[in-house]
Design a protein around this motif. Sequence first.
Motif, PDB file in Angstrom:
ATOM      1  N   LEU A  43     -37.861  16.706   3.378  1.00  0.00           N
ATOM      2  CA  LEU A  43     -39.276  16.417   3.586  1.00  0.00           C
ATOM      3  C   LEU A  43     -39.877  17.649   4.253  1.00  0.00           C
ATOM      4  O   LEU A  43     -39.456  18.032   5.351  1.00  0.00           O
ATOM      5  CB  LEU A  43     -39.433  15.187   4.474  1.00  0.00           C
ATOM      6  N   THR A  76     -42.898  13.759  10.684  1.00  0.00           N
ATOM      7  CA  THR A  76     -41.859  14.008   9.666  1.00  0.00           C
ATOM      8  C   THR A  76     -40.508  13.462  10.113  1.00  0.00           C
ATOM      9  O   THR A  76     -39.733  12.959   9.288  1.00  0.00           O
ATOM     10  CB  THR A  76     -41.723  15.506   9.337  1.00  0.00           C
ATOM     11  N   ALA A  81     -38.736  10.878   7.706  1.00  0.00           N
ATOM     12  CA  ALA A  81     -37.435  11.289   7.163  1.00  0.00           C
ATOM     13  C   ALA A  81     -36.361  10.262   7.488  1.00  0.00           C
ATOM     14  O   ALA A  81     -35.523   9.927   6.637  1.00  0.00           O
ATOM     15  CB  ALA A  81     -37.047  12.656   7.711  1.00  0.00           C
ATOM     16  N   HIS A 102     -35.840  17.527   7.563  1.00  0.00           N
ATOM     17  CA  HIS A 102     -37.304  17.506   7.564  1.00  0.00           C
ATOM     18  C   HIS A 102     -37.825  18.724   8.295  1.00  0.00           C
ATOM     19  O   HIS A 102     -37.168  19.281   9.187  1.00  0.00           O
ATOM     20  CB  HIS A 102     -37.836  16.227   8.223  1.00  0.00           C
TER      21      HIS A 102
END
Length: 296
Positions: free
Chosen positions: A174, A183, A187, A195
Amino acid sequence: MALPYVLTLIADRAHGPLNPAVVRTARDMLGGAAPIELSPGEAVDIPCPSPGPGAPGAAALRAAFAPHRVDAIFQRVRGRRKAVLIADMDSTIVANETLDDLAALAGCGEAVAAITQASMNGEIEFEDALRQRVALLKGRPATLLKRAWSETRINPDARTVVQTMRRHNARTALVSGGFTWFTARVAEACGFDEHHGNALTLSGDTLAGTLHAEILGPDAKRLHLERLAEERGVKLSATCAIGDGANDIPMLTMAGLGLAFHGKPRVRAVVERQINFTGLRTVLFAQGYPAASFVE
């Protein structure tokens, strides 16, 4: 001998099942063979010969099936299944624009949303736009991050895409121009291997209005794609990237399978393969995965 190309048709399930007449039209347009069902009433593969002179291109295929809310993805059969997945977060893996949501809670939502829109359309350089938006958050309480997260909605089938590709030994990442605070949580929820994002600076219990590392922008997304391919030991043709904004264009155009997910106009103008009507399941159908093999 197997045909070298494939056209994948995917219907918007909310609009209705895939019409057999649409499938017949597609076969006639490309001289395709009998369709292979990927999901009943939803998705099929149509094996096709190499396109000859005058064959319809990606834009013509999209236009032909858009009235039926059907996405059409045409590609070579060889190497369809990818060993790397790199995904944008906002308006792709999650339905939200997390920075805009944070700004709305902070009382500067309209100003930040306008800058976001201009950036995603490519009217303002991403790095400048991000600095401007983050500066507007200065002095706001850090507790707003938790409130914004509570309103963040992961898009349907995001976890299915990640887990199915991981089951088949793909590396998943990600990579977002948003914030690592989000994130990390997205993630974890979806099961990404890694991430990356931008790190907000905190001043005590408030937002400082700055970032405390180098900005992760369009070039950084592309570099992560290159790194992941190298670490996985594969060519860029064995990678899949998905995103919606102008800052995703470098990785989308470099990946073997770059998919504009309900992309902004500038993205749709340059990225050939597009998901305009359907959801994230199309990432798997485009790689030839039947629905029966999805990790739900």
